[in-house]
Design an enzyme around this catalytic site. Sequence first.
Site, PDB file in Angstrom:
ATOM      1  N   TYR A   2       0.597  -1.087  -0.008  1.00 53.53           N
ATOM      2  CA  TYR A   2      -0.004   0.023  -0.108  1.00 53.53           C
ATOM      3  C   TYR A   2       0.787   1.405  -0.015  1.00 53.53           C
ATOM      4  CZ  TYR A   2      -3.510  -3.480   1.786  1.00 53.53           C
ATOM      5  OH  TYR A   2      -4.283  -4.582   2.005  1.00 53.53           O
ATOM      6  N   THR A   4     -13.142  -4.491   2.396  1.00 52.85           N
ATOM      7  CA  THR A   4     -12.482  -4.645   3.591  1.00 52.85           C
ATOM      8  C   THR A   4     -12.658  -3.937   4.776  1.00 52.85           C
ATOM      9  OG1 THR A   4      -9.950  -4.477   4.179  1.00 52.85           O
ATOM     10  CG2 THR A   4     -10.716  -2.845   2.798  1.00 52.85           C
ATOM     11  N   TYR A  21      -5.075   2.024  -0.053  1.00 52.18           N
ATOM     12  CA  TYR A  21      -6.069   0.764  -0.279  1.00 52.18           C
ATOM     13  C   TYR A  21      -7.373   1.094   0.175  1.00 52.18           C
ATOM     14  CZ  TYR A  21      -7.361  -4.119   1.164  1.00 52.18           C
ATOM     15  OH  TYR A  21      -8.122  -5.323   1.239  1.00 52.18           O
ATOM     16  N   ASN A  75      -9.684  -9.743   8.850  1.00 52.13           N
ATOM     17  CA  ASN A  75      -8.688 -10.734   8.868  1.00 52.13           C
ATOM     18  C   ASN A  75      -9.029 -12.235   8.840  1.00 52.13           C
ATOM     19  OD1 ASN A  75      -7.892  -8.023  10.273  1.00 52.13           O
ATOM     20  ND2 ASN A  75      -5.659  -9.138   9.750  1.00 52.13           N
ATOM     21  N   TRP A  76      -9.599 -12.569   7.742  1.00 48.95           N
ATOM     22  CA  TRP A  76      -9.919 -14.001   7.388  1.00 48.95           C
ATOM     23  C   TRP A  76      -8.421 -14.680   7.428  1.00 48.95           C
ATOM     24  CZ3 TRP A  76     -13.992 -14.370   3.113  1.00 48.95           C
ATOM     25  CH2 TRP A  76     -15.330 -13.546   3.558  1.00 48.95           C
ATOM     26  N   VAL A 102       6.013  -5.456  14.581  1.00 50.00           N
ATOM     27  CA  VAL A 102       5.967  -4.110  14.236  1.00 50.00           C
ATOM     28  C   VAL A 102       5.508  -2.871  15.155  1.00 50.00           C
ATOM     29  CG1 VAL A 102       4.929  -2.485  12.167  1.00 50.00           C
ATOM     30  CG2 VAL A 102       5.721  -4.646  11.553  1.00 50.00           C
TER      31      VAL A 102
HETATM   32  N1  LIG Z   1      -7.996 -12.028   3.388  1.00 46.52           N
HETATM   33  C1  LIG Z   1      -8.588 -11.356   4.146  1.00 46.52           C
HETATM   34  O1  LIG Z   1      -8.872 -11.428   5.159  1.00 46.52           O
HETATM   35  C2  LIG Z   1      -9.294 -10.029   3.250  1.00 46.52           C
HETATM   36  C3  LIG Z   1      -9.537  -8.866   4.319  1.00 46.52           C
HETATM   37  C4  LIG Z   1     -10.108  -8.075   3.774  1.00 46.52           C
HETATM   38  C5  LIG Z   1     -10.321  -7.819   2.432  1.00 46.52           C
HETATM   39  N2  LIG Z   1     -10.139  -8.836   1.743  1.00 46.52           N
HETATM   40  C6  LIG Z   1     -10.347  -8.678   0.184  1.00 46.52           C
HETATM   41  O2  LIG Z   1     -10.743  -9.952  -0.346  1.00 46.52           O
HETATM   42  C7  LIG Z   1     -10.399 -10.013  -1.689  1.00 46.52           C
HETATM   43  C8  LIG Z   1      -9.378 -11.436  -1.838  1.00 46.52           C
HETATM   44  O3  LIG Z   1      -8.658 -11.539  -0.915  1.00 46.52           O
HETATM   45  P1  LIG Z   1      -7.629 -12.571  -0.619  1.00 46.52           P
HETATM   46  O4  LIG Z   1      -7.133 -12.603   0.619  1.00 46.52           O
HETATM   47  O5  LIG Z   1      -7.810 -13.749  -1.362  1.00 46.52           O
HETATM   48  O6  LIG Z   1      -6.090 -12.080  -1.462  1.00 46.52           O
HETATM   49  P2  LIG Z   1      -5.487 -12.798  -2.690  1.00 46.52           P
HETATM   50  O7  LIG Z   1      -4.284 -11.663  -3.264  1.00 46.52           O
HETATM   51  O8  LIG Z   1      -5.001 -14.110  -2.388  1.00 46.52           O
HETATM   52  O9  LIG Z   1      -6.454 -13.227  -4.045  1.00 46.52           O
HETATM   53  C9  LIG Z   1      -6.594 -12.018  -4.918  1.00 46.52           C
HETATM   54  C10 LIG Z   1      -6.702 -12.696  -6.128  1.00 46.52           C
HETATM   55  O10 LIG Z   1      -6.922 -11.662  -7.148  1.00 46.52           O
HETATM   56  C11 LIG Z   1      -6.093 -11.913  -8.247  1.00 46.52           C
HETATM   57  N3  LIG Z   1      -6.049 -10.866  -9.276  1.00 46.52           N
HETATM   58  C12 LIG Z   1      -5.642  -9.480  -8.715  1.00 46.52           C
HETATM   59  N4  LIG Z   1      -5.592  -8.744  -9.759  1.00 46.52           N
HETATM   60  C13 LIG Z   1      -6.200  -9.341 -10.932  1.00 46.52           C
HETATM   61  C14 LIG Z   1      -6.239  -9.081 -12.234  1.00 46.52           C
HETATM   62  N5  LIG Z   1      -6.162  -7.587 -12.641  1.00 46.52           N
HETATM   63  N6  LIG Z   1      -7.166  -9.663 -12.859  1.00 46.52           N
HETATM   64  C15 LIG Z   1      -7.217 -11.043 -12.705  1.00 46.52           C
HETATM   65  N7  LIG Z   1      -7.000 -11.432 -11.253  1.00 46.52           N
HETATM   66  C16 LIG Z   1      -6.263 -10.658 -10.361  1.00 46.52           C
HETATM   67  C17 LIG Z   1      -4.891 -12.284  -7.777  1.00 46.52           C
HETATM   68  O11 LIG Z   1      -3.991 -13.195  -8.767  1.00 46.52           O
HETATM   69  C18 LIG Z   1      -5.170 -13.153  -6.655  1.00 46.52           C
HETATM   70  O12 LIG Z   1      -5.439 -14.585  -7.125  1.00 46.52           O
HETATM   71  C19 LIG Z   1      -9.494  -8.655  -2.125  1.00 46.52           C
HETATM   72  O13 LIG Z   1     -10.302  -7.906  -2.609  1.00 46.52           O
HETATM   73  C20 LIG Z   1      -9.193  -8.373  -0.564  1.00 46.52           C
HETATM   74  O14 LIG Z   1      -9.326  -6.832  -0.659  1.00 46.52           O
HETATM   75  C21 LIG Z   1      -9.516  -9.996   2.170  1.00 46.52           C
HETATM   76  O1  LIG Z   2      -7.175  -9.031   6.497  1.00 44.54           O
HETATM   77  C1  LIG Z   2      -7.725  -8.176   6.455  1.00 44.54           C
HETATM   78  O2  LIG Z   2      -9.065  -8.005   7.222  1.00 44.54           O
HETATM   79  C2  LIG Z   2      -7.386  -6.706   6.225  1.00 44.54           C
HETATM   80  O3  LIG Z   2      -6.249  -6.439   6.876  1.00 44.54           O
HETATM   81  C3  LIG Z   2      -5.065  -6.662   6.155  1.00 44.54           C
HETATM   82  O4  LIG Z   2      -4.336  -5.583   7.009  1.00 44.54           O
HETATM   83  P1  LIG Z   2      -3.723  -5.713   8.416  1.00 44.54           P
HETATM   84  O5  LIG Z   2      -4.518  -6.455   9.242  1.00 44.54           O
HETATM   85  O6  LIG Z   2      -3.137  -4.400   8.716  1.00 44.54           O
HETATM   86  O7  LIG Z   2      -2.398  -6.689   7.776  1.00 44.54           O
HETATM   87  P2  LIG Z   2      -1.325  -7.797   8.429  1.00 44.54           P
HETATM   88  O8  LIG Z   2      -0.200  -7.998   7.492  1.00 44.54           O
HETATM   89  O9  LIG Z   2      -2.438  -9.145   8.366  1.00 44.54           O
HETATM   90  O10 LIG Z   2      -0.986  -7.327   9.618  1.00 44.54           O
HETATM   91  C4  LIG Z   2      -1.515  -7.251  10.885  1.00 44.54           C
HETATM   92  C5  LIG Z   2      -0.793  -6.622  12.030  1.00 44.54           C
HETATM   93  O11 LIG Z   2       0.399  -7.402  12.275  1.00 44.54           O
HETATM   94  C6  LIG Z   2       1.622  -6.468  11.895  1.00 44.54           C
HETATM   95  N1  LIG Z   2       2.563  -7.283  11.671  1.00 44.54           N
HETATM   96  C7  LIG Z   2       2.655  -7.833  10.300  1.00 44.54           C
HETATM   97  C8  LIG Z   2       3.720  -8.670  10.008  1.00 44.54           C
HETATM   98  C9  LIG Z   2       4.735  -8.843  10.719  1.00 44.54           C
HETATM   99  O12 LIG Z   2       5.662  -9.531  10.377  1.00 44.54           O
HETATM  100  N2  LIG Z   2       4.986  -8.366  12.275  1.00 44.54           N
HETATM  101  C10 LIG Z   2       3.676  -7.599  12.535  1.00 44.54           C
HETATM  102  O13 LIG Z   2       3.771  -6.946  13.461  1.00 44.54           O
HETATM  103  C11 LIG Z   2       1.030  -5.353  11.381  1.00 44.54           C
HETATM  104  O14 LIG Z   2       1.800  -4.259  11.470  1.00 44.54           O
HETATM  105  C12 LIG Z   2      -0.216  -5.217  11.367  1.00 44.54           C
HETATM  106  O15 LIG Z   2      -0.487  -4.386  12.793  1.00 44.54           O
HETATM  107  C13 LIG Z   2      -5.003  -6.302   4.834  1.00 44.54           C
HETATM  108  O16 LIG Z   2      -4.916  -4.803   4.408  1.00 44.54           O
HETATM  109  C14 LIG Z   2      -5.792  -6.932   4.059  1.00 44.54           C
HETATM  110  O17 LIG Z   2      -5.383  -8.068   3.584  1.00 44.54           O
HETATM  111  C15 LIG Z   2      -7.283  -6.817   4.404  1.00 44.54           C
HETATM  112  O18 LIG Z   2      -7.934  -5.838   4.098  1.00 44.54           O
END
Ligand SMILES: NC(=O)c1ccc[n+]([C@@H]2O[C@H](COP(=O)([O-])OP(=O)(O)OC[C@H]3O[C@@H](n4cnc5c(N)ncnc54)[C@H](O)[C@@H]3O)[C@@H](O)[C@H]2O)c1
Ligand SMILES: O=C(O)[C@H]1O[C@H](OP(=O)(O)OP(=O)(O)OC[C@H]2O[C@@H](n3ccc(=O)[nH]c3=O)[C@H](O)[C@@H]2O)[C@H](O)[C@@H](O)[C@@H]1O
Length: 389
Positions: free
Chosen positions: A105, A139, A185, A214-215, A253
């Site tokens: 980001y 998100t 972001y 945070n899934w 961090v």
């Molecule tokens: N994992 C979480 O907890 C979490 C939390 C908050 C929001 N989200 C949102 O959920 C969504 C999915 O998250 P995720 O954790 O599975 O992430 P991820 O990065 O594992 O999956 C995203 C997928 O989108 C594909 N992608 C990106 N840009 C593309 C493009 N231009 N064309 C085709 N494919 C493209 C990537 O290749 C990737 O496979 C995102 O929108 C993310 O912002 C996830």
């Molecule tokens: O998963 C989510 O719901 C959202 O939050 C995440 O954001 P964040 O939770 O800040 O990202 P993480 O990388 O999971 O970090 C969580 C916390 O751990 C800390 N961290 C991360 C990595 C590390 O090695 N050490 C550490 O202390 C970060 O500073 C932050 O405070 C991401 O932005 C997205 O995937 C999503 O939108």
Amino acid sequence: MASSTVRVDLDGKPINQLTICMIGAGGFIGSHLCEKILNETQHKILALDVYNDKIKHLLEPDSLSWAGRIQFHRINIKHDSRLEGLIKMSDLTINLAAICTPADYNTRPLDTIYSNFVDALPVVKYCSENGKRLIHFSTCEVYGKTIGSFLPKDSPLRQDPAYYMLKEDASPCIFGSIEKQRWSYACAKQLIERLVYAEGAENGLEFTIVRPFNWIGPRMDFIPGVDGPSEGVPRVLACFSNALLRREPLKLVDGGESQRTFVYIKDAIEAVLLMIENPSRANGHIFNVGNPNNEVTVRQLAEMMTAVYANVSGEPALEKPTVDVSSKEFYGEGYDDSDKRIPDMTIINRQLGWNPKTSLWDLLDSTLTYQHKTYAEAIKKMMSQPTTS
Ligand SMILES: NC(=O)c1ccc[n+]([C@@H]2O[C@H](COP(=O)([O-])OP(=O)(O)OC[C@H]3O[C@@H](n4cnc5c(N)ncnc54)[C@H](O)[C@@H]3O)[C@@H](O)[C@H]2O)c1
Ligand SMILES: O=C(O)[C@H]1O[C@H](OP(=O)(O)OP(=O)(O)OC[C@H]2O[C@@H](n3ccc(=O)[nH]c3=O)[C@H](O)[C@@H]2O)[C@H](O)[C@@H](O)[C@@H]1O
């Protein structure tokens, strides 16, 4: 195995077979959603992504019971004329595509904004123009910081949920200054949410917006140097897993004081399936999807992961399992953080009756078992090789 009995929705009505255009199907959430849909329903999936490594097991061999119900299209939605056709062929589009790792980001803010806003625009437009339903992944970061974070550290109001609980229809979105590019972001996601909402209000788009909190679980992100770039910085679960696998201290961090609630991917995916199959209850809504009972500081997460991993691997934890690093050192200039994230569950409870089930300990236990099985050998092998100077 997909059940042969007729599936009914929450109101007891039979669910018709759907064709779902899933954009970003090859990612962490997409891979679990594809698995769930293929295993438990008769719906068809047009899976769009630039990668398919995480869903390879679903695409082959042809003899699997769901053969013919998933079709992979290697498409970059930034520039591919096939997108509109695939949306038109489907009953529902689910857009998961995004850059969503915090390390990007502040270091790649343009790519982040383009990916989360500009590239999502045609998807919204094609759904709206063709009368197709859209489930858009936003998100919890759209909430930004809590109101309580601006109160003095010792203020009793910080304990009052009114100052920290995040509600879809009431909480403000509080971001840092423009120089704090971390918020590129959240801001892009907020604007696309507003656009989707406006398309609903002005043009009748049938939409649902998901705000994941945070899934986490198997297949999240990558392990640097094994199935991703050596210098890459994934989200916290993979960062901490990587350190545990390498027997290195986990980096906290800015002291690891930020708080997060973690939900097991398998619980969260159940909520998404309810949204898919209950349009009359899900359309027009924004849903928090998280587990308010699983709150920890990042330091507590590190301690718990260390303890769970010692159980899973059978190797004792390091004497000093964590080390402090500054956010500037770890993420670079322009990083900022969300202080606390507790989802209010009123709306998802009322509309879909969904509740998460899995405790933090249990979800870390199954996830770290997976990480150990998948990566421990590869890491050992890599670490035993002499480094070239
Ligand atoms: N994992 C979480 O907890 C979490 C939390 C908050 C929001 N989200 C949102 O959920 C969504 C999915 O998250 P995720 O954790 O599975 O992430 P991820 O990065 O594992 O999956 C995203 C997928 O989108 C594909 N992608 C990106 N840009 C593309 C493009 N231009 N064309 C085709 N494919 C493209 C990537 O290749 C990737 O496979 C995102 O929108 C993310 O912002 C996830
Ligand atoms: O998963 C989510 O719901 C959202 O939050 C995440 O954001 P964040 O939770 O800040 O990202 P993480 O990388 O999971 O970090 C969580 C916390 O751990 C800390 N961290 C991360 C990595 C590390 O090695 N050490 C550490 O202390 C970060 O500073 C932050 O405070 C991401 O932005 C997205 O995937 C999503 O939108």
